[in-house]
Design a protein around this motif. Structure first.
Motif, PDB file in Angstrom:
ATOM      1  N   LYS A   1      53.275  37.697  42.542  1.00  0.00           N
ATOM      2  CA  LYS A   1      53.050  36.259  42.673  1.00  0.00           C
ATOM      3  C   LYS A   1      52.175  35.714  41.540  1.00  0.00           C
ATOM      4  O   LYS A   1      52.453  34.657  40.976  1.00  0.00           O
ATOM      5  N   ALA A   2      51.115  36.452  41.222  1.00  0.00           N
ATOM      6  CA  ALA A   2      50.144  35.954  40.238  1.00  0.00           C
ATOM      7  C   ALA A   2      50.575  36.188  38.797  1.00  0.00           C
ATOM      8  O   ALA A   2      50.340  35.345  37.926  1.00  0.00           O
ATOM      9  N   PHE A   3      51.198  37.339  38.534  1.00  0.00           N
ATOM     10  CA  PHE A   3      51.475  37.725  37.150  1.00  0.00           C
ATOM     11  C   PHE A   3      52.956  37.952  36.850  1.00  0.00           C
ATOM     12  O   PHE A   3      53.303  38.309  35.717  1.00  0.00           O
ATOM     13  N   GLN A   4      53.827  37.786  37.854  1.00  0.00           N
ATOM     14  CA  GLN A   4      55.273  37.975  37.679  1.00  0.00           C
ATOM     15  C   GLN A   4      55.571  39.354  37.072  1.00  0.00           C
ATOM     16  O   GLN A   4      56.378  39.488  36.158  1.00  0.00           O
ATOM     17  N   PHE A   5      54.909  40.353  37.626  1.00  0.00           N
ATOM     18  CA  PHE A   5      55.118  41.739  37.205  1.00  0.00           C
ATOM     19  C   PHE A   5      55.269  42.599  38.450  1.00  0.00           C
ATOM     20  O   PHE A   5      54.519  42.434  39.422  1.00  0.00           O
ATOM     21  N   THR A   6      56.235  43.521  38.436  1.00  0.00           N
ATOM     22  CA  THR A   6      56.487  44.380  39.585  1.00  0.00           C
ATOM     23  C   THR A   6      55.964  45.792  39.323  1.00  0.00           C
ATOM     24  O   THR A   6      56.407  46.463  38.389  1.00  0.00           O
ATOM     25  N   ILE A   7      55.027  46.222  40.135  1.00  0.00           N
ATOM     26  CA  ILE A   7      54.488  47.582  40.049  1.00  0.00           C
ATOM     27  C   ILE A   7      55.513  48.566  40.601  1.00  0.00           C
ATOM     28  O   ILE A   7      56.007  48.393  41.717  1.00  0.00           O
ATOM     29  N   THR A   8      55.838  49.596  39.818  1.00  0.00           N
ATOM     30  CA  THR A   8      56.706  50.667  40.315  1.00  0.00           C
ATOM     31  C   THR A   8      56.093  52.046  40.112  1.00  0.00           C
ATOM     32  O   THR A   8      56.564  53.013  40.697  1.00  0.00           O
ATOM     33  N   ARG A   9      55.058  52.147  39.268  1.00  0.00           N
ATOM     34  CA  ARG A   9      54.470  53.450  38.947  1.00  0.00           C
ATOM     35  C   ARG A   9      52.949  53.410  39.131  1.00  0.00           C
ATOM     36  O   ARG A   9      52.307  52.388  38.921  1.00  0.00           O
ATOM     37  N   PHE A  10      52.407  54.583  39.507  1.00  0.00           N
ATOM     38  CA  PHE A  10      50.974  54.747  39.687  1.00  0.00           C
ATOM     39  C   PHE A  10      50.538  55.921  38.814  1.00  0.00           C
ATOM     40  O   PHE A  10      51.075  57.014  38.939  1.00  0.00           O
ATOM     41  N   GLU A  11      49.553  55.701  37.939  1.00  0.00           N
ATOM     42  CA  GLU A  11      49.183  56.799  37.042  1.00  0.00           C
ATOM     43  C   GLU A  11      48.441  57.909  37.770  1.00  0.00           C
ATOM     44  O   GLU A  11      48.699  59.084  37.576  1.00  0.00           O
ATOM     45  N   ARG A  12      47.473  57.557  38.566  1.00  0.00           N
ATOM     46  CA  ARG A  12      46.746  58.529  39.390  1.00  0.00           C
ATOM     47  C   ARG A  12      45.751  57.768  40.240  1.00  0.00           C
ATOM     48  O   ARG A  12      45.460  56.607  40.006  1.00  0.00           O
ATOM     49  N   TYR A  13      45.236  58.441  41.255  1.00  0.00           N
ATOM     50  CA  TYR A  13      44.147  57.887  42.045  1.00  0.00           C
ATOM     51  C   TYR A  13      42.943  58.802  41.898  1.00  0.00           C
ATOM     52  O   TYR A  13      43.056  60.025  41.992  1.00  0.00           O
TER      53      TYR A  13
END
Length: 374
Positions: free
Chosen positions: A246-258
């Motif tokens: 909504k805010a940045f018009q970008f879709t997260i699909t990957r996570f580098e690490r936690y």
């Protein structure tokens, strides 16, 4: 679809209402919301609740809370029954039960081979960003409206409008993790301990992991348990990804690490101003997340963006602060106590190809997990 929980974004919908043939629910953002799913005003218990809400309407109004009800009964619409009882509400006509299914209050069930339906009347309380901050089942009908009001009275007062000051283009999302999960993460760190945390630099054409206590003092525990990683992934996809879209018009699909990071006042925990994507091996990073786990148990330890303003961000425990990896940021010194935070990077499918192509630039003796947000 999984049942909605506190911290989830409330699903948007567009359906007929008492004042609009097609009401777009997304337009009510900016106010605190009471959304009461009641199935039908033909039931005596529902009439009791609606009457109680109406009797308390002045108190709800004084708290600047908008009230909406959802009916699935065509007779409610034809006879305008709920409006007669509670005119301070605006009612939605969910005659095909689509919205009730979205919110998990209506479902089809099967018992001993017989098909049926189940409708669980309940009230959702939403904040100004249409995020669910409480879910109250019907319970005792005479007490339900008062219970909703009592919860709303526990919330901080609504801020008065004022001129905006300079601020960084960051996204602050409350209630991403509940307090119990925050505490579990801290316990996980304490049970395993942390190792000295480094950072990435581009040196001689290679991305090299470095340690320098004059630049960064923090200890990290990397979450390796795959089941726990999947649990965190599911929460991020439900509560963070929609807000970033909504805010940045970008879709997260990957996570580098936690990782769980600890800034300790005894060692002067801090991380000087830096950007998170300035080397070949970190170029793929798009957004960073800082999620403080124990706000109130330490002093200092702000997340600051000096390009934009001198102010620091901290939020409440469980609140995620999301920002572009291109922004200059720092973790200010923890003055007393220990600051624990869950940290991660997010990127997309195209960025994954960039990461793979640039992996050759990572120095052979470098830990690819080293560079991280604050």
């Amino acid at each position: 679809m999984p049942l909605l929980e506190i911290g989830d974004p409330a699903p948007w919908f567009s359906i007929p209402s008492t004042n609009n043939p097609l009401f777009h629910f997304s337009t009510v953002a900016g106010r605190r919301i009471v959304l009461f799913f009641f199935a039908s005003a033909a039931f005596q218990q529902i009439q009791v609740i609606l009457k109680s809400f109406q009797e308390l309407s002045e108190e709800f109004q004084s708290l600047q809370v908008a009230r909406f009800g959802v009916s699935v009964d065509p007779a409610d619409k034809e006879q305008n029954r709920p409006t007669t009882i509670a005119p301070s509400f605006l009612f939605f006509w969910d005659l095909d039960k689509t919205v009730s299914q979205q919110y998990g209050v209506f479902r089809e069930v099967e018992d001993n081979g017989f098909a049926g339906v189940h409708y669980a009347p309940q009230t959702f309380v939403l904040n100004e960003n249409l995020q669910i901050i409480n879910i109250l089942p019907m319970g005792e009908p005479h007490q339900h409206a008062q219970q909703v009001l009592d919860f709303l009275k526990t919330l901080p007062p609504i801020e008065e409008a004022r001129a905006a000051t300079r601020h960084a283009p960051v996204l602050v999302i409350p209630n991403v993790l509940d307090k119990a999960l925050c505490r579990s993460l801290i316990d996980m760190y304490k049970a395993n301990g942390g190792s000295p945390s480094g950072f990435m630099r581009q040196i001689g054409g290679k991305t090299v992991g470095l340690h320098d206590d004059t630049f960064k003092k923090r200890r990290d525990f990397f979450i390796q348990d795959e089941d726990f990683q999947q649990q965190l992934n599911a929460i991020i996809l439900r509560r963070v990804r929609p807000e970033v879209e909504k805010a940045f018009q970008f879709t997260i699909t990957r996570f580098e690490r936690y990782l769980i990071g600890c800034y300790d006042a005894d060692s002067g925990g801090y991380f000087r101003a830096h950007r998170d994507n300035t080397s070949k091996a970190t170029l793929h990073r798009r957004f960073a997340m800082t999620l403080n786990l124990n706000v109130g148990e330490y002093t200092g330890g702000f997340l600051r963006f000096p390009e934009y303003a001198p102010h620091g961000y901290k939020g409440d425990s469980g609140t995620a602060i999301i920002f572009s990896c291109s922004l200059l940021h720092e973790a200010t010194t923890v003055i007393s106590g220990q600051r624990f935070a869950l940290l991660s990077f997010f990127y997309g499918n195209e960025d994954a190809a960039v990461r793979e192509a640039n992996f050759k630039y990572l120095a052979a003796d470098s830990d690819s997990r080293i560079g991280e947000p604050t």
